[in-house]
Design an enzyme around this catalytic site. Structure first.
Site, PDB file in Angstrom:
ATOM      1  N   HIS A  24       0.854  -1.194   0.000  1.00  0.00           N
ATOM      2  CA  HIS A  24       0.000   0.000   0.000  1.00  0.00           C
ATOM      3  C   HIS A  24       0.885   1.237   0.000  1.00  0.00           C
ATOM      4  O   HIS A  24       1.960   1.243   0.581  1.00  0.00           O
ATOM      5  CB  HIS A  24      -0.895   0.014   1.257  1.00  0.00           C
ATOM      6  CG  HIS A  24      -2.071   0.925   1.125  1.00  0.00           C
ATOM      7  ND1 HIS A  24      -2.005   2.266   1.386  1.00  0.00           N
ATOM      8  CD2 HIS A  24      -3.331   0.676   0.713  1.00  0.00           C
ATOM      9  CE1 HIS A  24      -3.193   2.817   1.176  1.00  0.00           C
ATOM     10  NE2 HIS A  24      -4.018   1.877   0.759  1.00  0.00           N
ATOM     11  N   ASP A  48      -8.068  -5.263  -0.196  1.00  0.00           N
ATOM     12  CA  ASP A  48      -8.535  -6.117  -1.298  1.00  0.00           C
ATOM     13  C   ASP A  48      -8.182  -7.583  -1.123  1.00  0.00           C
ATOM     14  O   ASP A  48      -8.638  -8.414  -1.908  1.00  0.00           O
ATOM     15  CB  ASP A  48      -7.941  -5.602  -2.621  1.00  0.00           C
ATOM     16  CG  ASP A  48      -8.519  -4.244  -2.972  1.00  0.00           C
ATOM     17  OD1 ASP A  48      -7.733  -3.301  -3.182  1.00  0.00           O
ATOM     18  OD2 ASP A  48      -9.753  -4.126  -2.998  1.00  0.00           O
TER      19      ASP A  48
HETATM   20  C1  SDX Z   1      -6.264   0.090  -2.973  1.00  0.00           C
HETATM   21  O1  SDX Z   1      -4.410   4.538  -1.975  1.00  0.00           O
HETATM   22  C2  SDX Z   1      -5.348   3.930  -1.379  1.00  0.00           C
HETATM   23  O2  SDX Z   1      -5.743   4.281  -0.289  1.00  0.00           O
HETATM   24  C3  SDX Z   1      -5.957   2.765  -2.150  1.00  0.00           C
HETATM   25  C4  SDX Z   1      -6.975   1.918  -1.414  1.00  0.00           C
HETATM   26  C5  SDX Z   1      -8.245   2.700  -1.132  1.00  0.00           C
HETATM   27  O3  SDX Z   1      -8.959   2.314  -0.195  1.00  0.00           O
HETATM   28  O4  SDX Z   1      -8.580   3.618  -1.927  1.00  0.00           O
HETATM   29  O5  SDX Z   1      -6.416   1.465  -0.194  1.00  0.00           O
HETATM   30  C6  SDX Z   1      -7.410   0.712  -2.257  1.00  0.00           C
HETATM   31  O6  SDX Z   1      -6.041   0.421  -4.108  1.00  0.00           O
HETATM   32  C7  SDX Z   1      -5.389  -0.883  -2.259  1.00  0.00           C
HETATM   33  C8  SDX Z   1      -4.164  -1.372  -3.119  1.00  0.00           C
HETATM   34  C9  SDX Z   1      -4.654  -2.453  -4.066  1.00  0.00           C
HETATM   35  N1  SDX Z   1      -3.617  -2.806  -5.030  1.00  0.00           N
HETATM   36  C10 SDX Z   1      -2.950  -3.995  -4.934  1.00  0.00           C
HETATM   37  O7  SDX Z   1      -3.135  -4.819  -4.035  1.00  0.00           O
HETATM   38  C11 SDX Z   1      -1.965  -4.244  -6.072  1.00  0.00           C
HETATM   39  C12 SDX Z   1      -0.658  -4.842  -5.515  1.00  0.00           C
HETATM   40  N2  SDX Z   1       0.037  -3.788  -4.770  1.00  0.00           N
HETATM   41  C13 SDX Z   1       1.104  -3.077  -5.455  1.00  0.00           C
HETATM   42  O8  SDX Z   1       0.950  -2.929  -6.831  1.00  0.00           O
HETATM   43  C14 SDX Z   1       1.541  -1.825  -4.685  1.00  0.00           C
HETATM   44  O9  SDX Z   1       1.745  -2.224  -3.385  1.00  0.00           O
HETATM   45  C15 SDX Z   1       0.683  -0.576  -4.724  1.00  0.00           C
HETATM   46  C16 SDX Z   1       0.397  -0.123  -6.105  1.00  0.00           C
HETATM   47  C17 SDX Z   1      -0.592  -0.793  -3.981  1.00  0.00           C
HETATM   48  C18 SDX Z   1       1.453   0.540  -3.995  1.00  0.00           C
HETATM   49  O10 SDX Z   1       2.672   0.611  -4.607  1.00  0.00           O
HETATM   50  P1  SDX Z   1       3.619   1.926  -4.516  1.00  0.00           P
HETATM   51  O11 SDX Z   1       3.334   2.668  -3.268  1.00  0.00           O
HETATM   52  O12 SDX Z   1       3.535   2.657  -5.807  1.00  0.00           O
HETATM   53  O13 SDX Z   1       5.027   1.294  -4.328  1.00  0.00           O
HETATM   54  P2  SDX Z   1       5.917   0.677  -5.485  1.00  0.00           P
HETATM   55  O14 SDX Z   1       5.065   0.011  -6.552  1.00  0.00           O
HETATM   56  O15 SDX Z   1       6.888   1.720  -5.903  1.00  0.00           O
HETATM   57  O16 SDX Z   1       6.652  -0.487  -4.691  1.00  0.00           O
HETATM   58  C19 SDX Z   1       7.689  -0.188  -3.740  1.00  0.00           C
HETATM   59  C20 SDX Z   1       8.516  -1.466  -3.638  1.00  0.00           C
HETATM   60  C21 SDX Z   1       8.984  -1.971  -5.012  1.00  0.00           C
HETATM   61  O17 SDX Z   1      10.150  -2.732  -4.803  1.00  0.00           O
HETATM   62  P3  SDX Z   1      11.614  -1.989  -5.087  1.00  0.00           P
HETATM   63  O18 SDX Z   1      11.648  -1.754  -6.582  1.00  0.00           O
HETATM   64  O19 SDX Z   1      11.600  -0.729  -4.248  1.00  0.00           O
HETATM   65  O20 SDX Z   1      12.607  -3.038  -4.584  1.00  0.00           O
HETATM   66  O21 SDX Z   1       7.684  -2.508  -3.102  1.00  0.00           O
HETATM   67  C22 SDX Z   1       7.523  -3.545  -4.081  1.00  0.00           C
HETATM   68  C23 SDX Z   1       7.892  -2.931  -5.421  1.00  0.00           C
HETATM   69  O22 SDX Z   1       8.361  -3.934  -6.309  1.00  0.00           O
HETATM   70  N3  SDX Z   1       6.112  -3.947  -4.046  1.00  0.00           N
HETATM   71  C24 SDX Z   1       5.678  -5.209  -4.201  1.00  0.00           C
HETATM   72  C25 SDX Z   1       4.285  -5.148  -4.034  1.00  0.00           C
HETATM   73  N4  SDX Z   1       3.923  -3.872  -3.784  1.00  0.00           N
HETATM   74  C26 SDX Z   1       5.048  -3.141  -3.800  1.00  0.00           C
HETATM   75  N5  SDX Z   1       6.338  -6.351  -4.468  1.00  0.00           N
HETATM   76  C27 SDX Z   1       5.574  -7.481  -4.571  1.00  0.00           C
HETATM   77  N6  SDX Z   1       4.228  -7.491  -4.428  1.00  0.00           N
HETATM   78  C28 SDX Z   1       3.546  -6.358  -4.156  1.00  0.00           C
HETATM   79  N7  SDX Z   1       2.222  -6.361  -4.012  1.00  0.00           N
END
Ligand code: SDX
Length: 426
Positions: free
Chosen positions: A304, A361
């Site tokens: 998140h 989710d």
């Molecule tokens: C919702 O914003 C809100 O409040 C949203 C929400 C709401 O109520 O409105 O809470 C609802 O959208 C919840 C999120 C649902 N999405 C997912 O579950 C999709 C999977 N999650 C990821 O795609 C990710 O965690 C995000 C998009 C939710 C957040 O990502 P960020 O903040 O943009 O962070 P990032 O993608 O830059 O990741 C930072 C690091 C990276 O690794 P490095 O390159 O730094 O080594 O964390 C890793 C990413 O690769 N990472 C993950 C991961 N999420 C982040 N690695 C593996 N699996 C994951 N799920």
């Protein structure tokens, strides 16, 4: 005592005020940055950028805190209903009994949808995405019910109309997509019970309202009702900043929520868990795949932008799943896989180092499937829950004296000026 941040640029010293929020969050007020320094900031994804000051929702990502108008999500999930929480978000205070009764009557009065709208639903291809239909139909609502803006009461009527009809439209879309007769709302049912009845009642098997299921759906929608400046709420505010009608702004929010990184994650989680189940339930493989930076696969329902600990909503959702499924005599193999996946991931160094925990989710799809909601409507269920939050945030932005047309700047990195080359010289 006012706080300032000072920095030197191009031999000159500048200072900008610090703003402090109710819970002690601090921000640099850079409203005059370009005028004073000629500089802008660059912040892809707005990771470090606040778009507004808001009184609606407070989140502490480090502590896993979520409060609507100061009241914790845990208390609201335990004691409130979705309609009462919607009132709280939209009006700033919990309603009196009279105010709650009044909003309930208005939601009932507004629950029907113009019969001509059924023609729209009937003409979408059978396989059309319910989120695409919902976004289009919310926009179309304005053609049937032009927004009333001349008085406070008129605006509230427009907003409650939207809150009431979104649930009717979602159920209508489902029935029509299955070629079944549309079930109309009933004045004797509450908001959530009405939705369930419109979705599942039919002449062969009349739907039996189960008060525990109704309570669980209230909690599900309370958990989704607002979440400060998330992607879809930001979309509602950005589109609304052009002073377009509220239906168009909400329709933009629905479109933004659709994506698998945002609200569409509840479907993506279900697909991921189903894939793991199909491959023999090997959760370790999924965790390793998610850690591979060369692999675009992410553990859906994990991570998140704000929460760097367990999403408080996911905790409640997990508890709810553990009570509702046994109550309905449902054993969902995906629940065991989800729990195993969570257990392995939370012990994994990569997930610990990256502060990746289950978000709202992760368990929601398992809950929704237990209610009989089809997978392709999971994100529609999120949208219905988020509507009072979108409405509250839109209203707050419209009433904000500092609110301006949202128009970010950029740093240009394209070619410098060059001459046009006639075709015969290229
Ligand atoms: C919702 O914003 C809100 O409040 C949203 C929400 C709401 O109520 O409105 O809470 C609802 O959208 C919840 C999120 C649902 N999405 C997912 O579950 C999709 C999977 N999650 C990821 O795609 C990710 O965690 C995000 C998009 C939710 C957040 O990502 P960020 O903040 O943009 O962070 P990032 O993608 O830059 O990741 C930072 C690091 C990276 O690794 P490095 O390159 O730094 O080594 O964390 C890793 C990413 O690769 N990472 C993950 C991961 N999420 C982040 N690695 C593996 N699996 C994951 N799920």
């Amino acid at each position: 005592m006012s706080e300032y941040v000072k920095f030197e640029f191009d031999g000159q010293l500048y200072e900008f005020p610090i703003i402090t929020g109710t819970e002690g969050e601090k921000a640099i007020d850079i409203a005059a940055l370009r005028k004073k320094t000629g500089l802008i900031t660059l912040d892809p994804g707005f990771v470090n950028t606040g778009s507004c000051e808001s009184q609606i929702t407070f989140m502490d990502g480090e502590k896993g805190v979520l409060r609507y108008r100061g009241i914790s999500i845990e208390e609201l999930a335990e004691h409130s209903t979705f309609v009462e929480t919607s009132y709280l978000l939209m009006n700033g205070e919990l309603p009196t009994l009279e105010e709650l009764t009044n909003i309930r009557v208005q939601l009932n009065d507004q629950s029907l949808v113009h019969e001509d709208m059924q023609i729209f639903f009937q003409n979408f291809p059978r396989g059309a995405s319910p989120m695409g239909i919902l976004s289009a139909m919310v926009n179309a609502l304005r053609s049937f019910y032009p927004e009333l803006t001349h008085t406070e009461e008129a605006i509230n009527k427009t907003l409650l109309r939207l809150l009431s009809k979104i649930r009717t439209m979602a159920a209508m879309s489902y029935k029509i997509s299955r070629g079944h007769k549309v079930v109309y709302p009933r004045a004797d049912l509450t908001y959530c019970a009405n939705f369930l009845n419109m979705m599942f009642d039919n002449p062969v098997n009349p739907y039996e309202i189960d008060k525990d299921v109704v309570k669980a759906l209230n909690v599900f929608w309370i958990l989704h009702a607002d979440h400060e400046q998330n992607c879809s709420t930001a979309a509602v505010r950005v589109v609304g900043s052009g002073r377009v009608n509220v239906y168009a702004a909400i329709s933009a929010g629905i479109a933004a929520l659709w994506g698998p990184l945002h609200g569409g994650a509840n479907i993506a989680v279900f697909e991921m868990l189903s894939e793991i189940a199909k491959n023999g339930g090997d959760v370790k493989y999924a965790v390793e795949k998610a850690k591979d930076r060369d692999d675009p696969f992410r553990l859906m329902g994990f991570g998140h932008r704000v929460y760097k600990t367990y999403d408080p909503r996911a905790k409640i959702m997990k508890e709810m799943v553990d009570t509702v499924l046994p109550k309905l005599n449902i054993e969902d193999p995906l629940l065991d896989i989800a729990k195993k996946l969570e257990e392995v991931a939370l012990k994994d160094e990569y997930f610990i180092d990256h502060n990746l925990y289950p978000n709202v989710d992760f368990y929601s799809g398992i809950f929704l499937r237990a209610l009989g909601i089809p997978v392709n409507m999971f994100t529609v269920m999120f949208a219905i829950g988020r509507l009072p939050g979108w409405i509250a945030q839109w209203r707050e932005s419209m009433d904000d004296p500092h609110w301006k047309l949202n128009r970010p700047r950029q740093i240009y990195i394209g070619p410098k000026q060059r001459k046009y080359i006639p075709m015969d010289k290229r």
